[in-house]
Design a protein around this motif. Structure first.
Motif, PDB file in Angstrom:
ATOM      1  N   ILE C 228      53.309 -26.588 -54.523  1.00 28.05           N
ATOM      2  CA  ILE C 228      52.821 -26.034 -53.121  1.00 28.05           C
ATOM      3  C   ILE C 228      54.433 -25.821 -52.169  1.00 28.05           C
ATOM      4  N   ILE C 229      55.043 -27.160 -52.640  1.00 31.20           N
ATOM      5  CA  ILE C 229      56.535 -26.263 -51.895  1.00 31.20           C
ATOM      6  C   ILE C 229      57.148 -25.609 -52.432  1.00 31.20           C
ATOM      7  N   VAL C 230      57.133 -24.888 -53.006  1.00 32.16           N
ATOM      8  CA  VAL C 230      57.991 -23.664 -53.075  1.00 32.16           C
ATOM      9  C   VAL C 230      57.590 -22.733 -52.915  1.00 32.16           C
ATOM     10  N   VAL C 231      56.043 -22.730 -52.722  1.00 29.93           N
ATOM     11  CA  VAL C 231      55.477 -21.505 -52.388  1.00 29.93           C
ATOM     12  C   VAL C 231      55.783 -21.828 -50.360  1.00 29.93           C
ATOM     13  N   MET C 232      55.503 -22.826 -49.916  1.00 29.42           N
ATOM     14  CA  MET C 232      56.100 -23.015 -48.582  1.00 29.42           C
ATOM     15  C   MET C 232      57.580 -22.640 -48.374  1.00 29.42           C
ATOM     16  N   ALA C 233      57.588 -23.112 -48.963  1.00 34.91           N
ATOM     17  CA  ALA C 233      59.702 -23.012 -48.378  1.00 34.91           C
ATOM     18  C   ALA C 233      59.925 -20.855 -48.740  1.00 34.91           C
ATOM     19  N   GLY C 234      59.547 -20.630 -49.710  1.00 34.61           N
ATOM     20  CA  GLY C 234      59.829 -19.432 -50.229  1.00 34.61           C
ATOM     21  C   GLY C 234      61.068 -19.841 -50.801  1.00 34.61           C
ATOM     22  N   LEU C 235      62.214 -17.993 -50.284  1.00 36.51           N
ATOM     23  CA  LEU C 235      63.348 -18.611 -51.256  1.00 36.51           C
ATOM     24  C   LEU C 235      64.206 -18.795 -49.643  1.00 36.51           C
ATOM     25  N   GLY C 236      63.611 -20.453 -49.158  1.00 37.65           N
ATOM     26  CA  GLY C 236      64.433 -20.908 -47.675  1.00 37.65           C
ATOM     27  C   GLY C 236      65.325 -21.410 -48.377  1.00 37.65           C
ATOM     28  N   GLY C 237      66.202 -21.513 -49.486  1.00 35.48           N
ATOM     29  CA  GLY C 237      67.771 -22.187 -48.857  1.00 35.48           C
ATOM     30  C   GLY C 237      67.148 -24.086 -49.348  1.00 35.48           C
ATOM     31  N   VAL C 238      68.051 -25.141 -49.707  1.00 35.54           N
ATOM     32  CA  VAL C 238      67.869 -26.189 -49.103  1.00 35.54           C
ATOM     33  C   VAL C 238      67.003 -26.531 -48.503  1.00 35.54           C
ATOM     34  N   SER C 239      67.314 -25.974 -47.330  1.00 34.41           N
ATOM     35  CA  SER C 239      66.670 -26.812 -45.841  1.00 34.41           C
ATOM     36  C   SER C 239      65.192 -26.475 -46.081  1.00 34.41           C
ATOM     37  N   GLY C 240      64.996 -25.742 -46.132  1.00 35.26           N
ATOM     38  CA  GLY C 240      63.260 -24.897 -46.542  1.00 35.26           C
ATOM     39  C   GLY C 240      62.744 -25.738 -47.171  1.00 35.26           C
ATOM     40  N   VAL C 241      63.192 -26.161 -48.103  1.00 37.60           N
ATOM     41  CA  VAL C 241      62.637 -27.208 -49.015  1.00 37.60           C
ATOM     42  C   VAL C 241      62.514 -28.604 -48.571  1.00 37.60           C
ATOM     43  N   LEU C 242      63.128 -29.486 -47.367  1.00 41.36           N
ATOM     44  CA  LEU C 242      63.266 -30.268 -47.218  1.00 41.36           C
ATOM     45  C   LEU C 242      62.396 -29.998 -46.038  1.00 41.36           C
ATOM     46  N   LEU C 243      62.316 -29.165 -45.255  1.00 42.49           N
ATOM     47  CA  LEU C 243      61.111 -28.910 -44.670  1.00 42.49           C
ATOM     48  C   LEU C 243      59.648 -29.241 -44.553  1.00 42.49           C
ATOM     49  N   SER C 244      59.563 -27.704 -45.636  1.00 42.24           N
ATOM     50  CA  SER C 244      58.305 -28.422 -46.057  1.00 42.24           C
ATOM     51  C   SER C 244      57.925 -29.241 -47.135  1.00 42.24           C
ATOM     52  N   GLY C 245      57.980 -30.064 -47.535  1.00 41.38           N
ATOM     53  CA  GLY C 245      58.346 -31.337 -48.089  1.00 41.38           C
ATOM     54  C   GLY C 245      57.787 -32.062 -46.892  1.00 41.38           C
ATOM     55  N   LEU C 246      58.776 -32.374 -45.838  1.00 40.91           N
ATOM     56  CA  LEU C 246      58.492 -32.999 -44.680  1.00 40.91           C
ATOM     57  C   LEU C 246      56.889 -33.063 -44.376  1.00 40.91           C
ATOM     58  N   ILE C 247      56.417 -31.430 -43.915  1.00 39.21           N
ATOM     59  CA  ILE C 247      55.802 -31.211 -43.426  1.00 39.21           C
ATOM     60  C   ILE C 247      54.215 -31.607 -44.441  1.00 39.21           C
ATOM     61  N   LEU C 248      54.660 -31.046 -45.929  1.00 41.42           N
ATOM     62  CA  LEU C 248      53.509 -31.781 -46.745  1.00 41.42           C
ATOM     63  C   LEU C 248      53.543 -33.305 -46.943  1.00 41.42           C
ATOM     64  N   GLY C 249      54.531 -34.246 -46.926  1.00 35.51           N
ATOM     65  CA  GLY C 249      54.011 -35.278 -46.805  1.00 35.51           C
ATOM     66  C   GLY C 249      53.763 -35.900 -45.780  1.00 35.51           C
ATOM     67  N   MET C 250      54.113 -35.204 -43.924  1.00 32.31           N
ATOM     68  CA  MET C 250      52.815 -35.934 -43.102  1.00 32.31           C
ATOM     69  C   MET C 250      51.623 -35.572 -43.394  1.00 32.31           C
ATOM     70  N   VAL C 251      50.936 -34.206 -43.608  1.00 31.87           N
ATOM     71  CA  VAL C 251      50.027 -33.920 -43.508  1.00 31.87           C
ATOM     72  C   VAL C 251      49.333 -34.666 -45.022  1.00 31.87           C
ATOM     73  N   GLU C 252      50.126 -35.453 -45.541  1.00 26.89           N
ATOM     74  CA  GLU C 252      49.530 -35.896 -46.648  1.00 26.89           C
ATOM     75  C   GLU C 252      48.439 -37.661 -46.019  1.00 26.89           C
ATOM     76  N   ALA C 253      49.952 -38.040 -45.258  1.00 24.87           N
ATOM     77  CA  ALA C 253      49.643 -39.231 -44.661  1.00 24.87           C
ATOM     78  C   ALA C 253      48.817 -39.311 -43.843  1.00 24.87           C
ATOM     79  N   LEU C 254      48.750 -38.438 -42.853  1.00 27.37           N
ATOM     80  CA  LEU C 254      47.351 -38.376 -41.420  1.00 27.37           C
ATOM     81  C   LEU C 254      45.889 -38.048 -41.724  1.00 27.37           C
ATOM     82  N   GLU C 255      46.054 -36.900 -42.949  1.00 35.60           N
ATOM     83  CA  GLU C 255      44.756 -37.154 -43.518  1.00 35.60           C
ATOM     84  C   GLU C 255      44.102 -38.440 -44.196  1.00 35.60           C
TER      85      GLU C 255
END
Lengths: 445, 332, 287
Positions: C228-255
């Motif tokens: 899921i993170i790789v799809v979200m980040a696309g070919l967006g480099g390291v920062s894209g992966v980090l941001l995607s991870g953060l989004i996923l983590g927060m969505v999960e915790a809040l859910e």
């Protein structure tokens, strides 16, 4: 079958649908009336006296189906180990004496942790080995799938799955010595309530957290109803997937609710995760009482969670510390051979197999001419009243007698508590090795 | 459809129909054959999407589960016969497939995303049905135990299911042959060989992929309904990722889309039998041995014989035939 | 209520960093080789077992084993590359996916045969306890894991932008043929990317083990999250992966906090399909 130009695809499809509907309609009108459960005729008590003497039985096959691969294999593998040990022990002690010392032979099949595999395994056992008795399959839905086979083939099924409904299906050849899930939930709640009363501490609120399988649900319901019956307030019931990656959100929900008591039904590693997370964030309720056979007090959990589970309790269907001669002997043997303490999955097999042995003995006495006939065997199971011997010495209440639905009337679960890094028996009080610690260390009012 | 297409189907059907009699209706073997036939139908249906359209679909269990729940819910709640419930289950599965397929079949999107989206869909549906207490829930929902009635399609033995699945297998085989000979089939082949070229030629790639997917999902949904009848109850674990993987593995190893369609049931027969043999002999000592076998065979076949085993069977068949002919010539 | 929200945002951010680190290896391999490794989750699982055994036998804390596991895993990555991946790079996509699926089934069940299904958790861990920041309690193990994740990502980013090797990797990722014309040994770059990706998994596994346990089935969860993170980040480099991870983590915790913990995977998956639908190149893709 070259398609003639006149018939289009639409017409073909239409014709097919009409055909199916016609068959369905015809079938609907040909339905038999819903079967009403007919009372089972009373068994004819007078055995035929002119029956020829039965051939001598040398060996009796006991079938066993357990999940040896897949998610639940941890339980299946221990059950298999326990079964091999007990069968050896029974044979070494002279086999089934009333059947001329007939030996037991264990055949174990893997249920592949699936319905498909459980059915296959049961069919294979029955068609190749003709066992009079099958034991298994730990997971309730696999047991249910197997029961369809065993009921049809009239094979006695001794279940080691705990979910309540198995004994509510009206199965005739079904027996279960171990306590069912709702007893586990009730025992956990009763233990907490009675301990609080003994200590003169007032408890009011409960939160129940359980993993989301049918097992977790039924155990939690047992605790829930008991809590309501005791006049406690259940603030919330939280269900979560057992393979949860992070328990912090659940623990923070608990902190927000701040109940006196947390009743928890863990699957396995989720228990450790919850305990360590609580320890890390420094939150402890008065007690975390686990229900349902595995989780907080298993040797593996204690070594993995360390001080985090200190004071946590858990209900079990088997008590490895039961201080009876046979239990001490078998636990020692188990430890020597497999290098670990027998837990839930193994313990259930200990007394279930010994119960089977007693039933076979009794069948040999009651029906010497045809002891392995399924209906005779069933009579023997129903007539059992075990209060002594290895089965009783490994069973928590020391008493096994089957009710008409196949459940043990004297079913009992015990509560262990982690005290100084060791699991000790704390409930029922009359068997307890130690006084329960309550509230648990780290609790801040 | 040509007569030459039908000959092997008729021969296969006759042979399979006789099999349960050959094992003298022994429950274990009939059940084993039923499961083999069950996977054969799934794999043959999978050929439409995985072989002809070249999309690695891993959502078989999603469609099975949806088909099972649709059929089962209608049966237990409204007393609707499986005769109607099974096709409806197929429709629901196809609807879900469209929901996943439409966004992931966008032109130029990587094949891997489709595979990921489909295998994740299995996990997610399992969770959703666990949460959806009205229809799913963690508790097993049993189908009415009214055996031997045509209206409920529930039987105590397995032979009736075996023949039902055999009928489905024949239909799916016919469907495969028909699609292959149709315009859709040629377009799908073109897409599989070179998607960009096909798009340039003016083939609506998404439309044809979706068409293949919908056919496949419908059939799989129907088979899911039959699966529920065999297992006798509904549970979120009908959404099982391993089923999906198994179908795809059998399809790839069998050479879906490359060689003869009959290679798929043949592969299923061989591999499932070996895996069952491993399970029942060594499974007690080495847990999961049958699954290791699947992993090994898939990796080895993909690396060494990426076109699958169909060609091997054909060569074997040719050799046996030649030997027989030679013997006949020598003897006569 | 606000405290609960704040606490869970923090939980989500910490977990998100870990998720990002787990996915980083996959993202690197995908970026350079254009291959999705379906066995990624199983790689994580095997690495977690390595951490467990090494920590047990050498009696060192799990977090320190990352120093041992990462190099081992680099070599492991090279071996897998030589045996499997090298043969499928550039062949048709179906074969690539199939080969790694074979690997996934194989690894999962080899682990089961070797170590049984018993969950294993670390015994010796120094990272216990928590720090309290106002209303928020932060467990030290998660905090360390998050910090290490961010550190690893920064290091990788520096490697990719400031070293010759890193630049060569990026060039291969951008245009394989041009890179090969420039005299870059593309095959060697692939091997390097795969090995590096695996080394990162080794680091991630050590820190996951400070608060999680491992069993043969745990691969699927980590695989799913990484995909899921790789799809979200696309070919967006390291920062894209980090941001995607953060989004996923927060969505999960809040859910989990505000709805049903059982449905968290379903919510994450819907996110996955939604992104494929509306932004098929990922949220942070550069192409």
């Amino acid at each position: 079958m070259r398609r003639r130009p006149g018939i289009g695809r639409t017409i073909l499809v239409g014709a097919l649908i009409v055909l199916i509907l016609l068959v369905a309609l015809a079938a609907f009108y040909m339905r038999k009336p819903a079967p009403t459960p007919s009372p089972t005729p009373a068994p004819t008590t007078a055995p035929p006296t002119t029956a020829p003497p039965a051939p001598k039985i040398e060996e009796i096959v006991i079938g066993m189906v357990e999940p040896l691969s897949g998610t639940h294999s941890i339980f299946g593998i221990e059950a298999k180990q326990a079964a091999e040990l007990i069968i050896e022990d029974i044979n070494a002690k002279g086999g089934i004496k009333s059947l001329g010392g007939a030996k037991l032979k264990l055949v174990v099949e893997d249920s592949k942790d699936s319905i498909e595999g459980a059915k296959l395994a049961a069919e294979k056992l029955i068609s190749q080995y003709h066992p009079p008795i099958i034991i298994g399959a730990y997971i309730s839905r696999h047991t249910a799938a197997m029961a369809e086979v065993t009921e049809r083939e009239k094979v006695i099924l001794v279940a080691d799955a705990l979910v309540d409904f198995l004994s509510e299906k009206g199965w005739k050849y079904f027996f279960r010595a171990c306590p069912k899930t709702s007893i586990h939930g009730k025992t956990a709640m009763d233990f907490v309530y009675e301990t609080a009363q003994r200590k003169g501490i007032d408890i009011k609120t409960v939160v129940i957290i359980n993993e989301d399988s049918v097992f977790g649900r039924y155990t939690a319901l047992g605790a829930y109803h008991e809590a309501l019956g005791l006049g406690l307030t259940v603030l919330d019931q939280i269900e979560y997937p057992y393979d949860i990656a992070d328990a912090s959100p659940i623990v923070s929900r608990l902190m927000e609710l701040d109940p006196d008591v947390v009743i928890s039904v863990p699957y396995f590693s989720d228990g450790v995760l919850i305990a360590t997370t609580m320890e890390e964030v420094g939150y402890k309720p008065m007690i975390v009482a686990g229900a349902g056979g595995c989780g907080y007090c298993d040797p593996d959990s204690i070594s993995a969670a360390g001080s985090a589970v200190e004071g946590f309790t858990q209900t079990y269907s088997y008590n490895p510390f039961l201080n009876t001669p046979y239990n001490r002997e078998i636990v020692q043997k188990f430890q020597e051979r497999y290098g670990k303490l027998p837990t839930e999955a193994g313990g259930i097999i200990f007394y279930s197999l010994w119960t089977i042995k007693e039933a076979l003995e009794l069948a040999g006495q009651m029906f010497p001419e045809d002891p392995l006939n399924p209906d005779n065997l069933r009579q023997a199971f129903l007539a059992l009243d075990i209060t002594s011997g290895p089965a009783a010495e490994t069973y928590p209440s020391g008493h096994i007698k089957f009710g008409p639905n196949g459940d043990n009337i004297y079913a009992m679960a015990v509560v262990l508590q982690v005290q100084n890094g060791e699991p000790v028996l704390v409930y029922p009080f009359e068997y307890a090795q130690a006084e329960p610690i309550f509230p648990i260390p780290g609790y801040k009012p | 459809m040509r007569a030459s297409d039908l000959k092997p189907i008729v021969a296969l059907t006759a042979m399979l129909a006789a099999l349960p009699l050959a094992v003298r209706m022994n429950n274990y073997y009939v059940l084993l054959l039923t499961w083999i036939l069950y996977y054969s139908t799934l794999v043959t249906a999978w050929n439409v999407i995985g072989g002809l359209a070249g999309q690695l679909d891993l959502a078989a269990a999603s469609y099975i589960g949806l088909g099972a729940y649709t059929m089962g819910t209608l049966l237990t709640r409204l007393d609707v016969t499986p005769w109607v419930g099974i096709p409806l289950g197929g429709l629901v599965a196809a609807g879900f497939a469209a929901l996943v397929g439409y966004p992931t079949f966008r032109f130029g999107l990587k094949e891997a995303w489709y595979a990921l989206a489909t295998i994740s869909s299995v996990v997610v549906l399992q969770k959703l049905f666990l949460v959806w207490e009205g229809v799913g829930g963690p508790e097993e929902r049993y189908l009415p135990a009214r055996y031997g009635e045509l209206y409920y399609l529930r039987f105590r033995g397995y032979a009736p299911y075996y023949y039902i699945l055999l009928a489905v297998l024949v239909m799916v085989l016919l469907l495969n042959v028909k699609i292959r000979r149709s315009k859709t089939g040629y377009y799908l082949l073109a897409i599989r060989e070179n998607e960009e070229a096909a798009e340039i030629l003016g083939i609506d790639v998404r439309k044809y992929k979706l068409r293949a997917l919908l056919i496949y999902a419908f059939v799989t949904g129907c088979i899911g309904g039959i699966f529920a009848l065999i297992s006798g109850y509904l549970h979120p674990h009908h959404f099982d990722t391993w089923t999906s993987l198994q179908v795809a593995i059998l399809g790839i190893v069998g050479g879906a889309g490359v060689g003869s369609i009959y290679s798929l049931p043949a592969t299923t027969f061989i591999i499932y039998s070996i895996s069952e043999l491993l399970r029942s002999t060594l499974g007690g000592w080495i847990p999961g041995i049958h699954l290791i076998f699947y992993g090994v065979i898939l990796t080895v076949v993909v690396l060494l014989k990426p076109e699958g085993l169909s060609e091997t069977y054909e060569r074997l068949y040719g050799r046996i035939r030649a030997a027989l002919l030679r013997r006949r010539a020598g003897g006569g | 209520m606000l405290e609960l929200l704040l606490q869970n945002l923090v939980n989500g951010i910490l977990m998100g960093c870990v998720y990002a680190l787990v996915a980083l290896g996959l993202a690197l391999q995908f970026g350079v080789m254009d291959i999705i490794n379906f066995a990624h989750g199983e790689f994580v699982m095997i690495a977690m077992y390595l951490v467990f055994w090494i920590s047990l036998y050498l009696a060192i804390p799990g977090s320190l084993t990352s120093l041992i596991v990462a190099p081992i895993y680099f070599v492991f990555g090279l071996v897998v590359y030589k045996l499997v991946i090298d043969r499928i790079v550039g062949t048709y996509p179906l074969a690539q996916i199939a080969a790694t699926i074979g690997l996934m089934v194989l690894l999962r069940n080899l682990a089961l045969a070797a170590w049984r299904a018993q969950p294993r958790g670390l015994q010796y861990e120094v990272l216990r306890g928590s720090v309290t920041l106002g209303p928020v309690v932060v467990p030290i193990s998660r905090l360390t894991a998050a910090l290490v994740s961010v550190g690893t990502m920064l290091a990788l980013h520096w490697f990719l932008t400031h070293t010759r090797l890193g630049l060569a990797l990026r060039a291969t990722s951008d245009d394989m043929q041009a890179a090969s014309l420039l005299g870059i040994n593309v095959r060697r770059m692939f091997a390097l990317a795969f090995g590096l990706g695996c080394a990162i998994i080794g680091i991630a596994a050590a820190f996951i083990m400070t608060f999680q346990q491992v069993n043969p089935e745990s691969g699927l969860t980590w695989g799913l999250i990484s995909w899921i993170i790789v799809v979200m980040a696309g070919l967006g480099g390291v920062s894209g992966v980090l941001l995607s991870g953060l989004i996923l983590g927060m969505v999960e915790a809040l859910e989990i906090t505000f709805w049903d913990p059982r449905a968290s995977l379903a919510v994450m998956y819907s996110l996955f399909i939604l992104i494929l639908w509306v932004k098929p190149r990922g949220l942070f893709g550069r192409r």
